[in-house]
Design an enzyme around this catalytic site. Structure first.
Site, mmCIF file in Angstrom:
data_model
loop_
_atom_site.group_PDB
_atom_site.id
_atom_site.type_symbol
_atom_site.label_atom_id
_atom_site.label_comp_id
_atom_site.label_asym_id
_atom_site.label_seq_id
_atom_site.Cartn_x
_atom_site.Cartn_y
_atom_site.Cartn_z
ATOM 1 N NE ARG A 131 57.175 10.041 90.885
ATOM 2 C CZ ARG A 131 58.217 9.524 90.249
ATOM 3 N NH1 ARG A 131 58.807 10.219 89.306
ATOM 4 N NH2 ARG A 131 58.671 8.328 90.559
ATOM 5 N NE ARG A 176 45.752 2.781 85.574
ATOM 6 C CZ ARG A 176 46.690 2.251 86.337
ATOM 7 N NH1 ARG A 176 46.364 1.562 87.430
ATOM 8 N NH2 ARG A 176 47.968 2.389 86.025
ATOM 9 N NE ARG A 224 62.158 14.667 102.647
ATOM 10 C CZ ARG A 224 62.009 14.891 103.952
ATOM 11 N NH1 ARG A 224 62.456 16.007 104.507
ATOM 12 N NH2 ARG A 224 61.417 13.978 104.716
ATOM 13 N NE ARG A 255 59.155 3.894 98.771
ATOM 14 C CZ ARG A 255 59.227 4.430 97.557
ATOM 15 N NH1 ARG A 255 58.235 4.294 96.697
ATOM 16 N NH2 ARG A 255 60.290 5.111 97.170
ATOM 17 C CD GLU A 290 61.844 4.600 100.547
ATOM 18 O OE1 GLU A 290 61.747 3.529 99.909
ATOM 19 O OE2 GLU A 290 61.569 5.704 100.052
ATOM 20 C CE1 TYR A 293 60.773 11.132 92.094
ATOM 21 C CE2 TYR A 293 59.230 12.830 92.735
ATOM 22 C CZ TYR A 293 59.677 11.550 92.819
ATOM 23 O OH TYR A 293 59.011 10.668 93.637
ATOM 24 C CG ASP A 307 60.710 7.518 87.215
ATOM 25 O OD1 ASP A 307 61.079 7.487 88.400
ATOM 26 O OD2 ASP A 307 59.515 7.574 86.867
#
Ligand code: FAD
Ligand code: UDP
Length: 393
Positions: free
Chosen positions: A179, A183, A257, A288, A311, A359, A361
């Site tokens: 995911r 770069r 989770r 986070r 979180e 999972y 999005d």
């Protein structure tokens, strides 16, 4: 007499998946739709609201960044509200220093403490990742090391992943880490997709408008299993809750989770300078921190206070909200067995993140709902084409 109206479709779950189908069924086919959700709001995990203390739009279940490559999905959502040109960037804290995430040339230069050209950085990472070829990687740890090498994996991935999943990274699927882009340029955008932005009028406006149709009736704070016996029969039920719950966990529980969010209002106009700060160190218990004001720099929010959510991740018990499918190989086998049971349900379709144990999005949930509507639901109602139960999930 039942207090529920007669409907053609019962949609269990008012998340993006369920509401996309509810909207299309009412608008395009003129069907009567009853939507049930056990929560007190529509929108599922993408729900947002305006915080009473600060006036800032809060994403109740953590920052939801919209991005996609599909023009159809983008146009569909823009039909409910315009989108901003927000571009998501994430910072991560490791041993008292802050680095850009996902790993890019800036992260590499900062971490190794010198200036690299793209070619030099590639050569360095090729050397550090030589122990595993990407094609041979079968799990999250191997995949990550094959892409970024062991030093960067150990700094930025291992601790965060340990907190997020509490599962041996060698038992986690490799695609979790795919995911995140890697770069060798200074492009630090979190996503690569063609379309990206946030709803100008808030996520809550999208959901309100999706169900704003005379044929759609929404019942909140209503658990399907508590009212199932009182529902007038419908031609189709679309179930987007957890699949193991639907079958009363009869084959065992899938692992999920769940998250806990700790809310705090801070007496400053800017707490962390960005919308999401990851915590790579394993000894920091949260993964986070979300500071929601940064999702909408175009809004004129007050500057006296800001709202943050920290979180925390843990395994879900049966009473918790399941958020992330863990998807170990044992889970995959168990899911396969539930899928076989789902195929025997004659008028129930399963979908969404919870129903398909995937999972997904937001754009993927909407895309999957489009496909389900076009390929199964519309033909079933308009031409009496039987449901393809082999393709039930
Ligand atoms: P959900 O949104 O989970 O909706 C399912 C609904 O079913 C829930 O409202 C639930 O209450 C209801 N339900 C379940 N059981 C019952 C029952 N028995 N009776 C009645 N109702 C029931 N996606 C992105 O694209 N970008 C992001 O940045 C992003 N961030 C995320 C962050 C977090 C922390 C999480 C958990 C998810 C994130 N996602 C993100 C994924 C996004 O939330 C999902 O793609 C989307 O919510 C999927 O929609 P859905 O309808 O399948 O499921
Ligand atoms: N990840 C990590 N460090 C980070 C960010 C992500 O190790 O700083 C790993 C972690 O295993 C996580 C996965 O990459 O579960 C996917 O990250 P993403 O941000 O897409 O997760 P989500 O927003 O879905 O929680």
């Amino acid at each position: 007499m039942s207090s529920f109206p007669q409907s053609d479709i019962i949609v269990v779950g008012a998340g993006f998946y369920g509401l996309t189908i509810a909207h299309l069924a009412a608008k395009r086919l003129g069907l009567r739709v009853l939507v049930l959700d056990r929560r007190d709001h529509t929108g599922g995990n993408a729900h947002s609201y305006t915080d009473a203390d600060t006036g800032i739009e809060v994403h109740q279940y953590g920052s939801h960044l919209f991005h996609c490559n599909s023009g159809d999905v983008w146009d569909f959502l823009n039909g409910f509200t315009p989108f901003t040109d927000y571009r998501h960037h994430v910072q991560t804290r490791y041993k008292g220093r802050i680095y850009p995430m996902p790993i890019n040339l800036g992260t590499i230069c900062d971490f190794f403490g010198r200036a690299f050209t793209p070619d030099e950085a590639r050569a360095l990472i090729a050397e550090q990742s030589a122990e595993i070829k990407t094609v041979d990687a079968t799990n999250l740890e191997e995949k990550a090391i094959s892409l970024i090498g062991r030093p960067l994996y150990e700094a930025f991935i291992r601790g965060y992943t340990a907190k997020q999943w509490q599962t041996d990274p060698r038992a986690l699927p490799a695609d979790i880490i795919t995911r995140l882009p890697v770069r060798f340029t200074f492009d630090a955008r979190y996503f690569n997709d063609r379309y990206e932005g946030l709803p100008s009028e808030g996520y809550y406006t999208i959901f309100k408008r999706m169900v704003d149709h005379p044929n759609i009736e929404v019942r909140l704070k209503t658990d399907y299993f508590a009212v199932r016996d009182q529902l007038p029969p419908a031609k189709l039920t679309l179930y987007t809750g957890a699949i193991d719950r639907y079958f009363d966990y009869r084959l065992g529980a899938l692992s999920w989770r769940t998250l806990d969010f700790e809310r705090a209002v801070m007496p400053t106009g800017d707490y962390q300078g960005c919308s999401v700060m990851n915590e790579a160190d394993e000894n920091i218990p949260y993964t986070r921190t979300h500071e929601y004001r940064h999702l909408h720099p175009e809004r004129d929010y007050q500057r006296e206070r800001t709202i943050i959510f920290r979180e925390y991740s843990r395994f879900a018990g049966r009473e918790d909200e399941p958020y992330y499918p863990v998807n170990t190989s044992a889970d995959k086998t168990l899911f396969g067995a539930y899928r076989a049971l789902a195929m025997q349900e004659k008028t129930v379709l399963f979908g969404g993140r919870l129903g398909s144990y995937k999972y997904l999005d937001m754009h993927q949930a909407i895309g999957a709902a489009f496909k389900r509507f076009e390929q199964q639901i519309a033909p079933y109602f308009t031409n009496h084409v039987p449901l393809d139960l082999a393709d039930n999930i």
